[in-house]
Design a protein around this motif. Structure first.
Motif, PDB file in Angstrom:
ATOM      1  N   LEU A 119       1.126  -1.272  -0.185  1.00 59.24           N
ATOM      2  CA  LEU A 119      -0.261   0.212  -0.163  1.00 59.24           C
ATOM      3  C   LEU A 119       1.073   1.438   0.488  1.00 59.24           C
ATOM      4  N   ILE A 120       2.041   1.207   0.849  1.00 64.09           N
ATOM      5  CA  ILE A 120       2.603   2.259   0.872  1.00 64.09           C
ATOM      6  C   ILE A 120       3.372   2.557  -0.609  1.00 64.09           C
ATOM      7  N   VAL A 121       4.198   1.752  -0.993  1.00 64.44           N
ATOM      8  CA  VAL A 121       4.789   1.987  -2.268  1.00 64.44           C
ATOM      9  C   VAL A 121       3.788   2.354  -3.048  1.00 64.44           C
ATOM     10  N   THR A 122       2.575   1.437  -3.655  1.00 65.41           N
ATOM     11  CA  THR A 122       1.577   2.030  -4.384  1.00 65.41           C
ATOM     12  C   THR A 122       1.167   3.386  -4.227  1.00 65.41           C
ATOM     13  N   GLN A 123       0.634   4.299  -2.939  1.00 66.53           N
ATOM     14  CA  GLN A 123       0.375   5.354  -2.747  1.00 66.53           C
ATOM     15  C   GLN A 123       1.821   6.269  -3.216  1.00 66.53           C
ATOM     16  N   LEU A 124       2.296   6.189  -3.054  1.00 61.00           N
ATOM     17  CA  LEU A 124       3.599   6.622  -3.086  1.00 61.00           C
ATOM     18  C   LEU A 124       4.422   6.800  -4.726  1.00 61.00           C
ATOM     19  N   ALA A 125       3.439   6.102  -5.224  1.00 61.23           N
ATOM     20  CA  ALA A 125       4.128   5.615  -6.652  1.00 61.23           C
ATOM     21  C   ALA A 125       2.447   6.725  -7.074  1.00 61.23           C
ATOM     22  N   ASN A 126       1.586   6.663  -7.079  1.00 65.77           N
ATOM     23  CA  ASN A 126       0.603   7.130  -7.449  1.00 65.77           C
ATOM     24  C   ASN A 126       0.475   8.823  -7.318  1.00 65.77           C
ATOM     25  N   LEU A 127       1.148   8.971  -6.469  1.00 65.02           N
ATOM     26  CA  LEU A 127       1.081  10.092  -6.158  1.00 65.02           C
ATOM     27  C   LEU A 127       1.833  10.937  -6.499  1.00 65.02           C
ATOM     28  N   TRP A 128       3.388  10.928  -6.703  1.00 61.94           N
ATOM     29  CA  TRP A 128       4.644  10.523  -7.490  1.00 61.94           C
ATOM     30  C   TRP A 128       4.338  10.749  -9.572  1.00 61.94           C
ATOM     31  N   LEU A 129       2.947  10.190  -9.687  1.00 54.70           N
ATOM     32  CA  LEU A 129       2.567  10.003 -11.475  1.00 54.70           C
ATOM     33  C   LEU A 129       1.981  10.871 -11.336  1.00 54.70           C
ATOM     34  N   SER A 130       1.145  11.073 -10.260  1.00 54.51           N
ATOM     35  CA  SER A 130      -0.195  12.293 -10.005  1.00 54.51           C
ATOM     36  C   SER A 130       0.899  14.033 -10.549  1.00 54.51           C
ATOM     37  N   VAL A 131       1.467  13.986  -9.475  1.00 54.71           N
ATOM     38  CA  VAL A 131       2.547  15.596 -10.364  1.00 54.71           C
ATOM     39  C   VAL A 131       3.120  14.848 -11.311  1.00 54.71           C
ATOM     40  N   ILE A 132       3.730  13.893 -11.543  1.00 55.10           N
ATOM     41  CA  ILE A 132       4.801  14.611 -13.537  1.00 55.10           C
ATOM     42  C   ILE A 132       3.950  14.382 -14.252  1.00 55.10           C
ATOM     43  N   GLU A 133       2.339  13.626 -13.722  1.00 60.59           N
ATOM     44  CA  GLU A 133       1.253  13.117 -15.455  1.00 60.59           C
ATOM     45  C   GLU A 133       0.196  14.647 -15.165  1.00 60.59           C
ATOM     46  N   ASN A 134       0.022  15.325 -14.318  1.00 59.72           N
ATOM     47  CA  ASN A 134      -1.407  16.145 -13.808  1.00 59.72           C
ATOM     48  C   ASN A 134      -0.024  17.411 -14.085  1.00 59.72           C
ATOM     49  N   ALA A 135       0.733  17.203 -14.329  1.00 62.81           N
ATOM     50  CA  ALA A 135       1.567  18.826 -14.646  1.00 62.81           C
ATOM     51  C   ALA A 135       1.990  19.163 -15.696  1.00 62.81           C
ATOM     52  N   GLY A 136       1.819  18.463 -16.362  1.00 63.15           N
ATOM     53  CA  GLY A 136       2.627  18.440 -17.738  1.00 63.15           C
ATOM     54  C   GLY A 136       3.834  18.029 -18.149  1.00 63.15           C
ATOM     55  N   ASP A 137       3.928  18.483 -19.093  1.00 66.66           N
ATOM     56  CA  ASP A 137       6.150  17.715 -18.829  1.00 66.66           C
ATOM     57  C   ASP A 137       6.714  18.434 -18.259  1.00 66.66           C
ATOM     58  N   ASN A 138       6.144  19.791 -16.693  1.00 62.29           N
ATOM     59  CA  ASN A 138       6.649  19.931 -16.408  1.00 62.29           C
ATOM     60  C   ASN A 138       6.697  20.465 -14.680  1.00 62.29           C
ATOM     61  N   GLY A 139       6.064  19.026 -14.719  1.00 64.89           N
ATOM     62  CA  GLY A 139       5.740  17.870 -13.253  1.00 64.89           C
ATOM     63  C   GLY A 139       7.136  17.435 -12.603  1.00 64.89           C
ATOM     64  N   HIS A 140       7.966  17.981 -11.857  1.00 69.33           N
ATOM     65  CA  HIS A 140       9.187  17.167 -11.313  1.00 69.33           C
ATOM     66  C   HIS A 140       9.180  16.875  -9.685  1.00 69.33           C
ATOM     67  N   VAL A 141       9.147  15.731  -9.829  1.00 67.88           N
ATOM     68  CA  VAL A 141       9.618  15.432  -8.353  1.00 67.88           C
ATOM     69  C   VAL A 141      10.724  15.734  -7.312  1.00 67.88           C
ATOM     70  N   PHE A 142      11.020  16.047  -6.442  1.00 74.10           N
ATOM     71  CA  PHE A 142      12.067  16.158  -5.417  1.00 74.10           C
ATOM     72  C   PHE A 142      12.191  15.370  -4.644  1.00 74.10           C
ATOM     73  N   VAL A 143      13.471  14.500  -4.753  1.00 74.31           N
ATOM     74  CA  VAL A 143      13.425  14.080  -3.504  1.00 74.31           C
ATOM     75  C   VAL A 143      14.452  14.440  -2.253  1.00 74.31           C
ATOM     76  N   GLN A 144      14.071  14.395  -1.191  1.00 75.86           N
ATOM     77  CA  GLN A 144      14.769  14.577  -0.161  1.00 75.86           C
ATOM     78  C   GLN A 144      15.671  13.097   1.042  1.00 75.86           C
ATOM     79  N   GLU A 145      16.604  12.983   1.009  1.00 75.32           N
ATOM     80  CA  GLU A 145      17.126  12.472   1.835  1.00 75.32           C
ATOM     81  C   GLU A 145      17.762  12.874   2.680  1.00 75.32           C
ATOM     82  N   ALA A 146      16.847  13.241   4.054  1.00 73.26           N
ATOM     83  CA  ALA A 146      17.228  14.208   4.806  1.00 73.26           C
ATOM     84  C   ALA A 146      17.665  13.389   5.997  1.00 73.26           C
ATOM     85  N   GLY A 147      17.989  14.278   6.739  1.00 73.77           N
ATOM     86  CA  GLY A 147      18.942  13.761   8.198  1.00 73.77           C
ATOM     87  C   GLY A 147      19.806  13.214   8.092  1.00 73.77           C
TER      88      GLY A 147
END
Length: 147
Positions: A119-147
């Motif tokens: 569920l976790i992997v699917t939800q994050l993958a869907n979230l990332w895809l929605s940002v990329i797909e819904n923002a057209g060619d300009n949507g980006h996901v920036f990943v921060q490995e924090a700490g």
């Protein structure tokens, strides 16, 4: 050309080709391992201050993204720190809107160990895809490995 000049030119070229972060369109995906040290907990309030200052609207927070490290060194008290730092509690992994911070942060340590990992992997993958797909060619996901 000296090495230092070549290096500087390479870095400048590389930085120029990077996308810029759009605070309304792009997603900031923050991953804390919280294992084995406590620096991730120290980082969380500061990260929230930066998010608020910049007005970043799409954020996801994952605690427990420690990979193959020993789960026994996970800082279990981090839930209280994350709740306080981000002002929201843990999301329910069965909620399909789990992923965006306003719906809660993801506890990969607990949920992964309780067979909610798919569920976790699917939800994050869907979230990332929605940002990329819904923002057209300009949507980006920036990943921060924090700490």
């Amino acid at each position: 050309m000296e090495f230092a000049q070549a290096e500087e030119a390479l870095v400048a070229t590389s930085l120029a080709s990077l996308p810029t972060f759009n605070v309304t369109r792009d997603l900031l995906a923050i991953h804390y391992d919280n294992s084995p040290d406590k620096d991730d907990g120290h980082c969380q309030p500061v990260t929230k201050m930066v998010i608020d200052k910049l007005g970043i609207q799409k954020v996801s927070v994952v605690n427990g993204s420690y990979g193959d490290q020993d789960a026994s060194s996970y800082q279990t008290q981090i839930a209280a720190v994350t709740n306080a730092a981000f002002g929201v509690g843990k999301c329910n992994p069965n909620n399909t809107t789990c992923g965006l911070l306003q719906n809660g942060w993801i506890d990969a340590h607990v949920d992964w160990n309780h067979n909610a990992n798919a569920l976790i992997v699917t939800q994050l993958a869907n979230l990332w895809l929605s940002v990329i797909e819904n923002a057209g060619d300009n949507g980006h996901v920036f990943v921060q490995e924090a700490g």
